[in-house]
Write an enzyme that holds these catalytic residues in place. Structure first.
Site, PDB file in Angstrom:
ATOM      1  CD  GLU A   1      -9.218  -9.094  -3.235  1.00 25.46           C
ATOM      2  OE1 GLU A   1     -10.058  -8.753  -2.393  1.00 25.46           O
ATOM      3  OE2 GLU A   1      -8.077  -9.507  -2.922  1.00 25.46           O
TER       4      GLU A   1
ATOM      5  CG  HIS B   1      -5.479  -6.206  -0.115  1.00 30.73           C
ATOM      6  ND1 HIS B   1      -6.706  -6.116   0.489  1.00 30.73           N
ATOM      7  CD2 HIS B   1      -5.611  -7.152  -1.087  1.00 30.73           C
ATOM      8  CE1 HIS B   1      -7.547  -6.961  -0.099  1.00 30.73           C
ATOM      9  NE2 HIS B   1      -6.902  -7.598  -1.065  1.00 30.73           N
TER      10      HIS B   1
ATOM     11  CE1 TYR C   1      -9.414  -2.788   0.525  1.00 30.65           C
ATOM     12  CE2 TYR C   1      -8.527  -0.955  -0.725  1.00 30.65           C
ATOM     13  CZ  TYR C   1      -8.345  -2.042   0.103  1.00 30.65           C
ATOM     14  OH  TYR C   1      -7.079  -2.399   0.505  1.00 30.65           O
TER      15      TYR C   1
ATOM     16  CE  LYS D   1      -3.937  -2.147   2.403  1.00 33.73           C
ATOM     17  NZ  LYS D   1      -4.879  -1.994   3.553  1.00 33.73           N
TER      18      LYS D   1
ATOM     19  CG  ASN E   1      -3.560  -2.157   7.065  1.00 33.60           C
ATOM     20  OD1 ASN E   1      -3.492  -1.756   5.911  1.00 33.60           O
ATOM     21  ND2 ASN E   1      -4.580  -2.859   7.519  1.00 33.60           N
TER      22      ASN E   1
HETATM   23  P1  IDP Z   1      -7.805  -6.725   5.930  1.00 32.63           P
HETATM   24  O1  IDP Z   1      -7.022  -5.743   5.068  1.00 32.63           O
HETATM   25  O2  IDP Z   1      -6.980  -7.243   7.065  1.00 32.63           O
HETATM   26  O3  IDP Z   1      -8.457  -7.824   5.125  1.00 32.63           O
HETATM   27  P2  IDP Z   1     -10.465  -5.502   6.165  1.00 32.63           P
HETATM   28  O4  IDP Z   1     -11.358  -5.656   7.355  1.00 32.63           O
HETATM   29  O5  IDP Z   1     -10.832  -6.258   4.922  1.00 32.63           O
HETATM   30  O6  IDP Z   1      -8.974  -5.872   6.636  1.00 32.63           O
HETATM   31  O7  IDP Z   1     -10.375  -3.949   5.853  1.00 32.63           O
HETATM   32  C1  IDP Z   1      -9.803  -3.491   4.634  1.00 32.63           C
HETATM   33  C2  IDP Z   1      -8.891  -2.322   4.923  1.00 32.63           C
HETATM   34  O8  IDP Z   1      -9.674  -1.230   5.402  1.00 32.63           O
HETATM   35  C3  IDP Z   1      -7.852  -2.556   6.033  1.00 32.63           C
HETATM   36  O9  IDP Z   1      -6.696  -3.227   5.577  1.00 32.63           O
HETATM   37  C4  IDP Z   1      -7.554  -1.125   6.451  1.00 32.63           C
HETATM   38  O10 IDP Z   1      -6.661  -0.495   5.522  1.00 32.63           O
HETATM   39  C5  IDP Z   1      -8.918  -0.462   6.325  1.00 32.63           C
HETATM   40  N1  IDP Z   1      -9.610  -0.455   7.617  1.00 32.63           N
HETATM   41  C6  IDP Z   1     -10.245  -1.498   8.221  1.00 32.63           C
HETATM   42  N2  IDP Z   1     -10.765  -1.130   9.408  1.00 32.63           N
HETATM   43  C7  IDP Z   1     -10.448   0.185   9.558  1.00 32.63           C
HETATM   44  C8  IDP Z   1     -10.717   1.151  10.600  1.00 32.63           C
HETATM   45  O11 IDP Z   1     -11.354   0.862  11.621  1.00 32.63           O
HETATM   46  N3  IDP Z   1     -10.220   2.411  10.375  1.00 32.63           N
HETATM   47  C9  IDP Z   1      -9.529   2.766   9.253  1.00 32.63           C
HETATM   48  N4  IDP Z   1      -9.271   1.888   8.264  1.00 32.63           N
HETATM   49  C10 IDP Z   1      -9.710   0.620   8.414  1.00 32.63           C
HETATM   50 MG    MG Z   2      -9.972  -7.732   3.713  1.00 29.45          MG
END
Ligand code: IDP
Ligand code: MG
Length: 140
Positions: free
Chosen positions: A128, A117, A51, A11, A114
């Site tokens: 994807e 992905h 997304y 990312k 984070n």
């Molecule tokens: P993942 O990436 O671990 O699969 P997901 O729940 O699918 O997690 O969420 C997709 C992305 O959305 C996360 O990687 C993160 O970048 C963002 N995200 C998820 N929850 C939050 C939040 O509470 N605040 C801000 N961004 C979030």
């Molecule tokens: Mg996810």
């Protein structure tokens, strides 16, 4: 165990900090092979489409802004049990909860920034991969 393909992204928070190589090395050291890779600066429309499953979530706007704030490296990874293996090496969504030695524990800044992905299931991996790559771009 089957040889699988999964979809991965490095990312913008990570590409901005010049971590493309460091993160790719962690994926390769875990036994995953990069069989397709390109650097893209995604448009708002591409990020919203990718997304779409999260569009009702409160963080959707922030997610789209973050993902369009710089370049992303999109990759197809191949290996034994690649989908689960990639999720394991990535670590938990919130780096505060990620296990020691995982990519998110080592490199992520926050739950929103984070660093990586990874697809979460065979169906999403197929969707994807198709969203970002044509068959001829996946070269083994
Ligand atoms: P993942 O990436 O671990 O699969 P997901 O729940 O699918 O997690 O969420 C997709 C992305 O959305 C996360 O990687 C993160 O970048 C963002 N995200 C998820 N929850 C939050 C939040 O509470 N605040 C801000 N961004 C979030
Ligand atoms: Mg996810």
């Amino acid at each position: 165990m089957a040889i699988e393909r999964t979809f991965s992204m490095i990312k913008p928070d990570a590409t901005k900090r010049n971590l493309t190589g460091a993160i790719t090395k962690m994926l390769e050291d875990a036994g995953l092979r990069v069989v397709a890779s390109k650097r893209v600066w995604m448009s708002k429309r591409e990020a919203e489409g990718f997304y779409a499953v999260h569009k009702e979530r409160p963080f959707f706007g922030e997610l789209v802004d973050t993902m369009t704030s710089g370049p992303t490296v999109v990759q197809v990874l191949e290996g034994e049990n690649a989908i689960l293996k990639n999720r394991e090496i990535m670590g938990a969504t919130n780096p505060a909860n990620a296990d020691e030695g995982t990519i998110r524990k080592v490199h992520a800044l926050s739950i929103g920034e984070n660093s990586v992905h990874g697809s979460d299931a065979p169906e999403t991996a197929a969707q994807e991969i198709k969203y970002w790559f044509s068959d001829t771009e996946i070269v083994g």
